[in-house]
Design a protein around this motif. Sequence first.
Motif, PDB file in Angstrom:
ATOM      1  N   PHE A 132      11.903   2.010   3.503  1.00 52.22           N
ATOM      2  CA  PHE A 132      12.636   1.294   2.465  1.00 52.22           C
ATOM      3  C   PHE A 132      14.097   1.157   2.878  1.00 52.22           C
ATOM      4  O   PHE A 132      14.646   2.054   3.521  1.00 52.22           O
ATOM      5  CB  PHE A 132      12.567   2.058   1.144  1.00 52.22           C
ATOM      6  N   PHE A 147      -7.306   2.815  -4.117  1.00 50.10           N
ATOM      7  CA  PHE A 147      -6.919   1.433  -3.923  1.00 50.10           C
ATOM      8  C   PHE A 147      -8.087   0.535  -4.300  1.00 50.10           C
ATOM      9  O   PHE A 147      -7.923  -0.628  -4.605  1.00 50.10           O
ATOM     10  CB  PHE A 147      -6.501   1.188  -2.473  1.00 50.10           C
ATOM     11  N   ARG A 150       0.826  -1.205   0.000  1.00 50.04           N
ATOM     12  CA  ARG A 150       0.000   0.000   0.000  1.00 50.04           C
ATOM     13  C   ARG A 150       0.866   1.263   0.000  1.00 50.04           C
ATOM     14  O   ARG A 150       0.564   2.237  -0.692  1.00 50.04           O
ATOM     15  CB  ARG A 150      -0.916   0.017   1.221  1.00 50.04           C
ATOM     16  N   VAL A 151       1.905   1.209   0.790  1.00 50.04           N
ATOM     17  CA  VAL A 151       2.805   2.361   0.826  1.00 50.04           C
ATOM     18  C   VAL A 151       3.501   2.515  -0.521  1.00 50.04           C
ATOM     19  O   VAL A 151       3.608   3.610  -1.065  1.00 50.04           O
ATOM     20  CB  VAL A 151       3.843   2.200   1.952  1.00 50.04           C
ATOM     21  N   VAL A 152       3.945   1.378  -1.046  1.00 48.94           N
ATOM     22  CA  VAL A 152       4.606   1.405  -2.346  1.00 48.94           C
ATOM     23  C   VAL A 152       3.693   2.057  -3.377  1.00 48.94           C
ATOM     24  O   VAL A 152       4.102   2.923  -4.144  1.00 48.94           O
ATOM     25  CB  VAL A 152       4.973  -0.027  -2.786  1.00 48.94           C
ATOM     26  N   LYS A 153       2.440   1.664  -3.356  1.00 45.50           N
ATOM     27  CA  LYS A 153       1.503   2.180  -4.344  1.00 45.50           C
ATOM     28  C   LYS A 153       1.170   3.650  -4.082  1.00 45.50           C
ATOM     29  O   LYS A 153       1.081   4.437  -5.017  1.00 45.50           O
ATOM     30  CB  LYS A 153       0.217   1.346  -4.347  1.00 45.50           C
ATOM     31  N   SER A 154       0.989   3.995  -2.811  1.00 44.76           N
ATOM     32  CA  SER A 154       0.541   5.370  -2.602  1.00 44.76           C
ATOM     33  C   SER A 154       1.648   6.379  -2.906  1.00 44.76           C
ATOM     34  O   SER A 154       1.367   7.521  -3.195  1.00 44.76           O
ATOM     35  CB  SER A 154      -0.048   5.581  -1.209  1.00 44.76           C
ATOM     36  N   PHE A 155       2.912   5.927  -2.864  1.00 43.04           N
ATOM     37  CA  PHE A 155       3.979   6.848  -3.253  1.00 43.04           C
ATOM     38  C   PHE A 155       4.483   6.578  -4.664  1.00 43.04           C
ATOM     39  O   PHE A 155       5.566   7.009  -5.041  1.00 43.04           O
ATOM     40  CB  PHE A 155       5.135   6.794  -2.251  1.00 43.04           C
ATOM     41  N   VAL A 156       3.682   5.807  -5.419  1.00 43.31           N
ATOM     42  CA  VAL A 156       4.029   5.490  -6.805  1.00 43.31           C
ATOM     43  C   VAL A 156       5.456   4.970  -6.896  1.00 43.31           C
ATOM     44  O   VAL A 156       6.244   5.386  -7.719  1.00 43.31           O
ATOM     45  CB  VAL A 156       3.834   6.713  -7.727  1.00 43.31           C
ATOM     46  N   ARG A 205      -1.743   9.555  -7.467  1.00 39.17           N
ATOM     47  CA  ARG A 205      -0.997   9.299  -6.242  1.00 39.17           C
ATOM     48  C   ARG A 205       0.160  10.265  -6.070  1.00 39.17           C
ATOM     49  O   ARG A 205       0.706  10.399  -4.976  1.00 39.17           O
ATOM     50  CB  ARG A 205      -0.543   7.846  -6.202  1.00 39.17           C
ATOM     51  N   HIS A 220       0.543   6.336   6.375  1.00 36.20           N
ATOM     52  CA  HIS A 220      -0.248   5.209   6.869  1.00 36.20           C
ATOM     53  C   HIS A 220       0.004   4.949   8.337  1.00 36.20           C
ATOM     54  O   HIS A 220       0.976   5.410   8.912  1.00 36.20           O
ATOM     55  CB  HIS A 220       0.101   3.940   6.092  1.00 36.20           C
TER      56      HIS A 220
END
Lengths: 589, 686
Positions: free
Chosen positions: B530, B493, A208-214, B517, B524
């Motif tokens: 990362f 989503f 979800r994080v990956v997606k929300s920050f593209v 996005r 979150h």
Amino acid sequence: MRHFRALIPYFRRHRWFYVFGVGALLGADLAQLILPQVLERFVNTVQRAGAVQSDLWPYAIALLVLAVIIFATRFLWRNFVQGAARLIDYEMRQDLFHQFTLLSPNYFNHHKTGDLMAHATNDLQAVRMALSMGVVMIADTAFLITSTLIIMFSTISPSLATFALLPLPLAAVVTGLLGRQIHLRFRAVQDQFSTLSEHVQENFSGIRVVKSFVQEEPELARLMAHSREYFTRNMNLVRIWALIQPLVQFIQGLAFVIALVYGGILVVRGTISLGAFVAFTSYLGLLNWPMQSIGQLVNLIQRSGASLQRLQDIFAERPEITDRPGVTPPATPLRGALRLNHLSFSYPDSNRPAVADVSVDLAAGRTLALIGRTGAGKSTIINLLLRVFDPPPGTIFVDQIDILDLPLLTLRETIAYVPPDNFLFSESIAQNIAFSDADLGREIVEQAAADAAVKGEILQFPDGFETLLGERGVTLSGGQKQRVSLARALAKTAQVLILDDSFSAVDTYTEETILRGLLDLRQNRTTLLVAHRVSTIKHADLILVLEDGRVVESGTHAALLDHKGFYARLYQRQLLEDRLGGAPEGRGA
Amino acid sequence: MIREEEALGKAYDTRLMRRLLGYARPQFWWILLALVLTVIVTASTIVQPYLVKIAIDNDINTVSLPLVAYPIGQAPAGLPAVPFGGRLYVRVKALPKAPGSNVPIYTILAAGGQTAMIQGPMPHQAFTILPGARQVRVGSRLLTAVPVSAAAMSRFRQQDVAGLELIGVIFLAALLLAFLANYLQAYILNWVSQSSIFAIRKDVITKIERMPAAFFDKNPTGRLVTRATNDVEALEEMYSSVMVNMIRDGLLLVGVVVIMFQMNTYLALISIAVLPVVFVAANIYRNKARTAYRNVRLALARINAFLAENISGMRVVQTFQRQQAQEEKFRSANGAFRDAGIREIRLFAIFRPFMDFLYTGMVAVLVWFGGGSIIDSALTFGVVYAFIQYIQLLFQPINDVTQNYSILQSAMAASERLFVLLDRPLDLVDAPSPQALPAGKGRVVFDHVWFAYEEPTWVLRDVSFAIEPGQTVAFVGATGAGKTSIMSLLARFYDVQRGQVLVDGVDLRQVAQAELRQRIAVVHQDVFIFAGTIRQNIALNKPLTDAQIMAAAQLVGADRFITRLPHGYDEPVQERGSTFSTGQRQLLSLARAVAADPSILVLDEATSNIDTESEQQIQAALHNLAGTRTMIVVAHRLSTIQSADCIFVMAQGQIRESGTHQQLLAQGGLYYDLYRLQYKEDYDVT
């Protein structure tokens, strides 16, 4: 190597399988060793001037007989040796599961289910390989190599044997040298595979994080870099690993060339017969397999030794929770009076007490409720009562007997328990409810389901009580699971019933219905309620409010409301929350 | 949903195979090279017995070959001529054309350690060389002979030794060539294999990465990881060995049969008579093995399922004192596995030894028929020897087939699962020609939105609201009231079932997800760090200057702990950021969101699990940010949101109250109760 000692009892139990199996194996080897002798005589016969075809039938017949013997003995050793390995595998797995049933929950908290499963499958498989192919390779290699060498040197030609066998030790040396490198590079490959798996796992769980920050593309690039590294390390391994088989074949070929040229010259010179030459090359062929298998054998023994050690570690684990020596069941059945006497307890890996100085006296047949925040110590008390962990001596009594002086069986038979995670098995609903006793009558099962207010829903399923749960069956909702788990406890005839947060996924109305039913049902039986919600426990005879492992308030519902403390505030708050109406089974939080 | 269960379909499926081979297509030329090398290896394998045959027939077993004699100096030039007894002897075989019938033939006989030359061909009956080697007895006849001394013998055999040495060199060359070709081929094939599975893994991971959030709700992460790792790995051997092995085995089979016929039709026909039996046996075995293999796998799957369940449920088993009952149940699963294994062993114990039986039986047959032909001088011994070797080669492909078969079987099962995944539609895709969002505002509208993760369990029921650019709004309500669902819909989503969500007047379904996005940054509840440095974690692959990164960190108050780190902004962070406290991680993720410079900033319970000090920092940060962009905050601590322009109170998937803090308090409704309660909770507790 000492780990293999653990296998001795299993070996002994099946020793005849091994005796016959290895016997048959050596029989097959013997037949193989005789075969070149037959060929030798055949060759010398056809070479003789004046031979006629009828001179040949003894050889043809002898070969056919050998063919039958080879078939029969190989059939037998495969069945005996590999069969025995399967039997031992079965017994060890059964023993392992038995060991699992003895180990305390604490052990399972510290070991991943996946790892334990791997021991019961992968490690046992490695051991099974050692017990079948390992035994076969050892017997086969030892017997074939020594007897072939003896025959070559003594009956054919020592000088030919010496020259032809000269390259073979080279194969062992080369594989030994490369083996180390291969081992290292193989480890590097495996490490990278784990790294890749971890990163993939990490990425998927943070999707979800990956997606929300593209970040899909940069993340993919990163994963692909790991994948590329895996590729590189694999090729690094292949560079040497791919060498082994061609090299061994080449070395074997070299031995054959020497046998051909030098052996041929010996025939030319008349030192050996053509038949002996043929026999010699056949024997050389017999050495191929044992030579190749030595490397495999070493690898197999190493791997199975490591596996066996892991298994040994589990078997060596002593269960933490056991009957004290000499405990006997009480003469009369327990009635269910409970007493906690200054109970304090810290978990093994923590120095903060989870429960501190809790005392309570509950007559048989009464209802006790524990309430408090997550981590306040409610479930710890239940765990101690069930002896999931052992309480300190002299702190928990049932009918004035320290529970440490009761056999575990007696204690747990006295208690019916609804665990907070509502764990159900992938069996039919009826089997789940009758978990405490597979012979429970259908009426009892259905009555328990009715008491847990889940019977109606069960009957809605096409297969009713026979509906299978889990992967291959239906998935119950949280509330349904909770109530089936409740029915499972209610179906058990026990003096003490423990409900550990058993209504969290049930709406207030159903909860009320169940509880009212329970009040009738549980007359004269002791009930323990653990809850977050006041509604669950307001009818209890005694309520303990826990905070950081201590009792901060206690009394009946009415008394506690009058006290206007923590309990009263909690009650207010929950009344409001009910108005705000969080859907109990909703998601999206 | 993708099922974990071992679906064992066909061992060979043309459709799956074609797709699998498609991944190897970029390596076509390498595969071709590997094939050429395979031909070399196979040729070398086939040529070796033939070389032995030549050695036996031309060099080793040549003592009694017929000779012709020439006076000294008159032997044909260039032929190996051996001087003996004042003449030159040349083997008939070596002559360019057979000598006339009037030319006398000489033969050397060897027996009992003596050698003698007679005139005439090799006798057909048994013979003995009489002492002194001047006479040979053949039956009742006595032939005159000339003794051949050891020195003369070695002169006669000189050419054979030379021939043997030559064959040895050729053999060695063949071995060397085979060795090189073998190694190169293995290397290339592994390269092809690794490249192919790299490509498949890339597709699989990319596919999963692009799947919408709902997909991850339904499929446990562990299962998806298995797809990307182990399932792909199961294809490795298919590429590296099966693909070319099958061709090699075919070549070997054809090559051996051809060379057999070339050597001797009679023995070749006898030899290949066994093939139908072999093929029938292999076919029966294959069918039975498939069932046996499947049964073993199923029994193993059952054991795994049972173990998984009972290990995680051991507490329940123990508290119900059902250890013995569960052991009995395990005994039946375990026993089924044992029995399936034993059936597999039995099957294999018949098949493999039966192949050995056929081979040895064929040797017996060759000994009988081939031996007979040798006696009749229809065949040389070398041919029979070569046939015995070739028969062995004939069985090799058959034995390989069984191994290839099980590799194929697991590869097919794995590829089936992978292709099911790869063929899944993406569900939530960008419109074919997405609309661009108008530049930098940040107006959000929910227009009669109905949403369910799974119908008919509605999580949002007819929700409508509008947030103006630059406003700060907050959502409060109980767990499950639908707050987080609103945030998820805003980042698209999920798609709504009814109604629409608009950002700056554009329906989200018309906007490219990536563009959307970039406009919306979500902080979150669970912070995801990362692996990399602090700097990388804030910039997230955007070309930001150091000043921009530090400004973002300062704005949210993260710079204070960052500058205290040994390497400051270049401090490496572990996966999941385990070296930082929850509060620090949250500040970091907030800085990241701010650095992205979104027009809409969403904080989803971003202050839930942190200590008071960090919370105050974040609150200060929010204060700094207010007014610069649209901010949407979900919080259950009401203190965080008192200054919001508008507060929405949610219950049961609907907006129940809305207004500013003061308005809502004055209203005396749900918010008022909530506030009163929390105020007490936070400040009143003893």
